[in-house]
Design an enzyme around this catalytic site. Structure first.
Site, PDB file in Angstrom:
ATOM      1  N   LYS A  88       0.882  -1.169   0.000  1.00  0.00           N
ATOM      2  CA  LYS A  88       0.000   0.000   0.000  1.00  0.00           C
ATOM      3  C   LYS A  88       0.918   1.218   0.000  1.00  0.00           C
ATOM      4  CE  LYS A  88      -1.843   3.046   1.869  1.00  0.00           C
ATOM      5  NZ  LYS A  88      -1.654   4.445   1.437  1.00  0.00           N
TER       6      LYS A  88
ATOM      7  N   THR B  87       1.153   7.491  12.680  1.00  0.00           N
ATOM      8  CA  THR B  87       0.516   6.401  11.927  1.00  0.00           C
ATOM      9  C   THR B  87       0.943   5.047  12.491  1.00  0.00           C
ATOM     10  OG1 THR B  87       0.487   7.801   9.966  1.00  0.00           O
ATOM     11  CG2 THR B  87       0.121   5.465   9.612  1.00  0.00           C
TER      12      THR B  87
ATOM     13  N   GLU C  36      10.348  17.095  14.177  1.00  0.00           N
ATOM     14  CA  GLU C  36      10.976  16.565  12.954  1.00  0.00           C
ATOM     15  C   GLU C  36      10.592  17.461  11.776  1.00  0.00           C
ATOM     16  OE1 GLU C  36       9.376  12.913  11.346  1.00  0.00           O
ATOM     17  OE2 GLU C  36      11.319  12.316  10.544  1.00  0.00           O
TER      18      GLU C  36
HETATM   19  P1  NAD Z   1       2.565   8.770   7.025  1.00  0.00           P
HETATM   20  O1  NAD Z   1       2.614   8.055   8.328  1.00  0.00           O
HETATM   21  O2  NAD Z   1       1.721   9.957   6.895  1.00  0.00           O
HETATM   22  O3  NAD Z   1       2.092   7.793   5.850  1.00  0.00           O
HETATM   23  C1  NAD Z   1       2.764   6.563   5.602  1.00  0.00           C
HETATM   24  C2  NAD Z   1       1.776   5.563   5.007  1.00  0.00           C
HETATM   25  O4  NAD Z   1       0.801   5.209   5.972  1.00  0.00           O
HETATM   26  C3  NAD Z   1       1.005   6.066   3.789  1.00  0.00           C
HETATM   27  O5  NAD Z   1       0.980   5.019   2.837  1.00  0.00           O
HETATM   28  C4  NAD Z   1      -0.384   6.337   4.344  1.00  0.00           C
HETATM   29  O6  NAD Z   1      -1.407   6.206   3.397  1.00  0.00           O
HETATM   30  C5  NAD Z   1      -0.498   5.251   5.385  1.00  0.00           C
HETATM   31  N1  NAD Z   1      -1.464   5.523   6.458  1.00  0.00           N
HETATM   32  C6  NAD Z   1      -1.872   6.721   6.926  1.00  0.00           C
HETATM   33  N2  NAD Z   1      -2.722   6.548   7.956  1.00  0.00           N
HETATM   34  C7  NAD Z   1      -2.848   5.206   8.144  1.00  0.00           C
HETATM   35  C8  NAD Z   1      -3.539   4.396   9.091  1.00  0.00           C
HETATM   36  N3  NAD Z   1      -4.289   4.934  10.050  1.00  0.00           N
HETATM   37  N4  NAD Z   1      -3.393   3.048   9.008  1.00  0.00           N
HETATM   38  C9  NAD Z   1      -2.609   2.487   8.066  1.00  0.00           C
HETATM   39  N5  NAD Z   1      -1.937   3.211   7.146  1.00  0.00           N
HETATM   40  C10 NAD Z   1      -2.034   4.557   7.194  1.00  0.00           C
HETATM   41  O7  NAD Z   1       4.111   9.087   6.704  1.00  0.00           O
HETATM   42  P2  NAD Z   1       4.695   9.948   5.490  1.00  0.00           P
HETATM   43  O8  NAD Z   1       4.334  11.379   5.740  1.00  0.00           O
HETATM   44  O9  NAD Z   1       4.365   9.308   4.198  1.00  0.00           O
HETATM   45  O10 NAD Z   1       6.275   9.760   5.708  1.00  0.00           O
HETATM   46  C11 NAD Z   1       7.054  10.620   6.466  1.00  0.00           C
HETATM   47  C12 NAD Z   1       7.359  10.030   7.818  1.00  0.00           C
HETATM   48  O11 NAD Z   1       7.908   8.714   7.653  1.00  0.00           O
HETATM   49  C13 NAD Z   1       8.401  10.785   8.590  1.00  0.00           C
HETATM   50  O12 NAD Z   1       8.048  10.864   9.957  1.00  0.00           O
HETATM   51  C14 NAD Z   1       9.652   9.929   8.462  1.00  0.00           C
HETATM   52  O13 NAD Z   1      10.605  10.113   9.481  1.00  0.00           O
HETATM   53  C15 NAD Z   1       9.079   8.574   8.435  1.00  0.00           C
HETATM   54  N6  NAD Z   1       9.996   7.624   7.792  1.00  0.00           N
HETATM   55  C16 NAD Z   1      10.623   6.697   8.564  1.00  0.00           C
HETATM   56  C17 NAD Z   1      11.537   5.836   7.977  1.00  0.00           C
HETATM   57  C18 NAD Z   1      12.259   4.803   8.799  1.00  0.00           C
HETATM   58  O14 NAD Z   1      12.894   3.932   8.233  1.00  0.00           O
HETATM   59  N7  NAD Z   1      12.184   4.854  10.104  1.00  0.00           N
HETATM   60  C19 NAD Z   1      11.784   5.916   6.607  1.00  0.00           C
HETATM   61  C20 NAD Z   1      11.105   6.878   5.846  1.00  0.00           C
HETATM   62  C21 NAD Z   1      10.198   7.724   6.450  1.00  0.00           C
END
Ligand code: NAD
Length: 479
Positions: free
Chosen positions: A180, A235, A385
């Site tokens: 997804k 999330t 962040e």
């Molecule tokens: P996000 O959490 O907004 O979204 C990530 C994914 O989760 C998307 O596909 C979204 O559709 C889905 N999602 C949203 N709500 C959901 C729910 N309630 N249940 C299930 N899925 C849901 O994150 P983003 O804005 O896309 O990414 C940025 C964030 O990701 C930053 O905080 C970054 O630090 C983190 N990140 C972490 C790593 C790591 O390896 N630790 C790597 C890349 C990004």
């Protein structure tokens, strides 16, 4: 399913060829280029019913895939890497147009290259049963059996590479996968899967391109055995809740706010370039990027000056222009977060050394490379962040003070220590609460080296043999 891998891959020559291969048949919505505002293409709008169909197909294909064994599955992973390499430039162009990152620098071409490299590395790891007792009376060994169907939910910052981090160990361990992607970057993941699927038997890898409601449905789905999630901490917490009723296995790679500590004996000129890329890789939109830089008072001004020199010489602009190495923020929401945090820093009296003033009226979400000095540790630009091209630089006087500030947040993904004395740097590294502490570099991930967060940056490990084990269910055979 063929026991002998055969490759019938087509090399996609341009990103338009890829778009033609993934063109939606049903409902769709436009995806815009964050650098220009132009529509790149339409992406399918999948629903929870599409998710059910994908999960059912993945479930049906899983036993035969598992039965092939590690060696055959690894051959398929290597063929998937070949397919990516054959279409590498088209994939990089599409990634650049949808995500915004430039082709050059540690960006789109680098990301596509990493996808192939990660698949090959994941195919190469040796995972034998572990004999834990063999004393003449008892014999006990631990095996790692396939879990079943893995759900993979990803973010928009490194959409192809993170997808491979999730799918490669899942497939290698005999699972099938339903992905997804982020609603901001579905085309990149659909195209990547289309390329990889040329090399794989049918139904092992599905992509459901929906919004957060599809993510929620996936996290609570009774036929999904494990969720690999990379994204924000908020999330991640929602996924823990929605997966609880089915007791799903989880790997959570969540947000970070990585600290870097420059010790008194570091050489500012020698480290400036690596400090810069540690913070500004992918224009700061990287989970384990340097997001707070602590510099000893004795070399604070020199480090600031060297960083300004590097920053002012790094071209930012449209990704398909070969000259650029920095791009736009991927979306308006992220642009607003960065702009707001820098504004708060300015309002507090912090000193903007370079950047800080986005041009108004331009089509893309470009925020200039920004360095902010003379800033307090509790300023929101430090404590939150920012996930963008704005680095706060904080002055410290004692190592104890720097370590306390580095450890002062509830996240701990990565961190770094910069010093001319490796032994001293290791001593400081051991005191930092983070999943990885790099010395004289930041954010350098390696497919052989386990990676995961401390505190609210998540749990579970990715990469290497530890990453394979996380995609299996441990089973003890005891006699
Ligand atoms: P996000 O959490 O907004 O979204 C990530 C994914 O989760 C998307 O596909 C979204 O559709 C889905 N999602 C949203 N709500 C959901 C729910 N309630 N249940 C299930 N899925 C849901 O994150 P983003 O804005 O896309 O990414 C940025 C964030 O990701 C930053 O905080 C970054 O630090 C983190 N990140 C972490 C790593 C790591 O390896 N630790 C790597 C890349 C990004």
């Amino acid at each position: 399913m063929s026991a002998q891998p055969e490759t019938h891959s087509t090399a996609f020559q341009t990103y338009q060829d890829l778009l033609a291969a993934i063109a939606p048949a049903g409902e769709s919505r436009p995806i815009k280029d964050p650098a220009t505002g132009e529509v790149v293409a339409e992406a399918p709008v999948h629903t929870a019913a599409d998710l059910d169909a994908a999960v059912a197909a993945a479930r049906a294909a899983q036993p035969e895939w598992a039965a092939l064994g590690h060696e055959k599955r690894s051959e398929y992973l290597n063929q998937a890497a070949d397919a990516i390499e054959a279409s590498a430039e088209a994939l990089a162009e599409l990634l650049s147009r949808e995500q915004g990152k430039p082709l050059n620098g540690p960006n789109a071409r680098f990301e596509v290259g990493a996808c192939a490299a990660w698949l090959r590395a994941t195919a190469s790891f040796v995972l034998e049963p572990e004999v834990v007792v063999d004393d003449g009376e008892s014999h006990a060994e631990v095996h790692y059996r396939p879990l079943g169907v893995v759900g993979a939910i990803g973010p928009w910052n490194w959409p192809m590479m993170i997808s491979v981090w999730q799918l490669a160990p899942s497939l290698r361990m005999g699972n099938t996968v339903v992905m997804k992607p982020s609603e901001y970057t579905p085309l990149s993941v659909l195209a990547l899967a289309a390329v990889i699927n040329q090399a794989l038997p049918a139904d092992l890898l599905h992509v459901v391109s929906g919004g957060r409601e599809v993510g929620e449905a996936l996290a609570s789905h009774p036929e999904i055995d494990k969720v690999m999630f990379t994204g924000s901490t908020a999330t991640g917490k929602a996924i823990i809740r929605s997966s609880a009723d089915t007791v799903k296995r989880l790997t959570l790679e969540l947000g970070g706010n990585d600290a870097g500590i420059v010790l008194e004996d570091a050489d500012p000129k020698a480290i400036a370039q690596d400090l810069f890329w540690g913070a500004f890789i992918n224009t700061g939109q990287t989970c384990a990027a340097l997001k707070r830089l602590y510099v000893h008072d004795s070399l604070y001004d020199q480090v600031c000056e060297e960083l300004v020199q590097v920053a002012q010489n790094m071209p930012m602009g449209v990704g398909l222009d070969e000259n650029n190495v920095l791009g736009p923020l991927q979306n308006k929401a992220q642009f607003d977060i960065v702009a707001d945090l820098v504004q708060k820093a300015k309002d507090s009296g912090a000193k903007v050394l370079t950047g800080g003033n986005p041009e108004s009226g331009q089509p893309g979400y470009f925020y200039p490379t920004t360095l902010v000095a003379e800033i307090d540790n509790d300023n929101p630009l430090v404590a939150q962040e920012q996930f963008g091209p704005a680095l706060p630089i904080i002055r410290y006087n004692t190592v104890d003070e720097a370590v306390e500030m580095a450890n002062g947040l509830d996240v701990g993904l990565g961190a770094s220590v910069w010093s001319s004395d490796p032994a001293k740097a290791r001593e400081v590294a051991a005191r930092i609460e983070a999943g990885t502490v790099w010395i004289n570099k930041h954010g350098a991930v390696d497919p052989r080296v386990p990676f995961g967060g401390a505190k609210q940056s998540g749990y579970g490990l990715e990469f290497g043999v530890a990453g394979l084990k996380a995609l299996g269910t441990p089973q003890v055979i005891s006699q």
